[in-house]
Design a protein around this motif. Structure first.
Motif: not given
Length: 110
Positions: A73-77
């Protein structure tokens, strides 16, 4: 080490290359925020989360190699203001994470 805590290496100007150890499962928010001289990162399969602004402002970051698949899971920022960044990853990873990768250049690995 199982997590890289929030702000752990924030503004560390002496970091150049980071190989995240296989024991790490999470890179928290702003962990490497504004590490201006960081050039290269390798993220192992053990990492399942990269938080908001984890690498924001790493303006000389050129390459991140991600050895994981769609379960990360990668945060969009996570990579905001990393204008020189090329992401090295599998095609499957790219397909699943297009929104987090954005328009950054991608090199596919096996």
């Amino acid at each position: 080490v199982t997590i890289i805590a929030e702000d752990a290496f924030s503004k560390c100007i002496n970091l150049r290359i980071i190989n995240i150890p296989n024991s790490v499962g999470d890179i928290q928010d702003s962990a490497f925020l504004d590490c201006e001289n960081l050039r290269e990162i390798t993220v192992p399969e053990s990492v399942i989360g990269i938080g908001s602004y984890a690498f924001r402002g790493c303006k000389n970051l050129e390459t991140i190699t991600i050895h994981n698949h769609k379960h990360l899971v990668i945060a969009s920022t996570a990579f905001a203001a990393c204008d020189k960044l090329t992401i090295r990853c599998t095609k499957e990873f790219y397909e699943y994470h297009r929104s987090a990768i954005g328009k950054r250049p991608v090199q596919f690995i096996d």
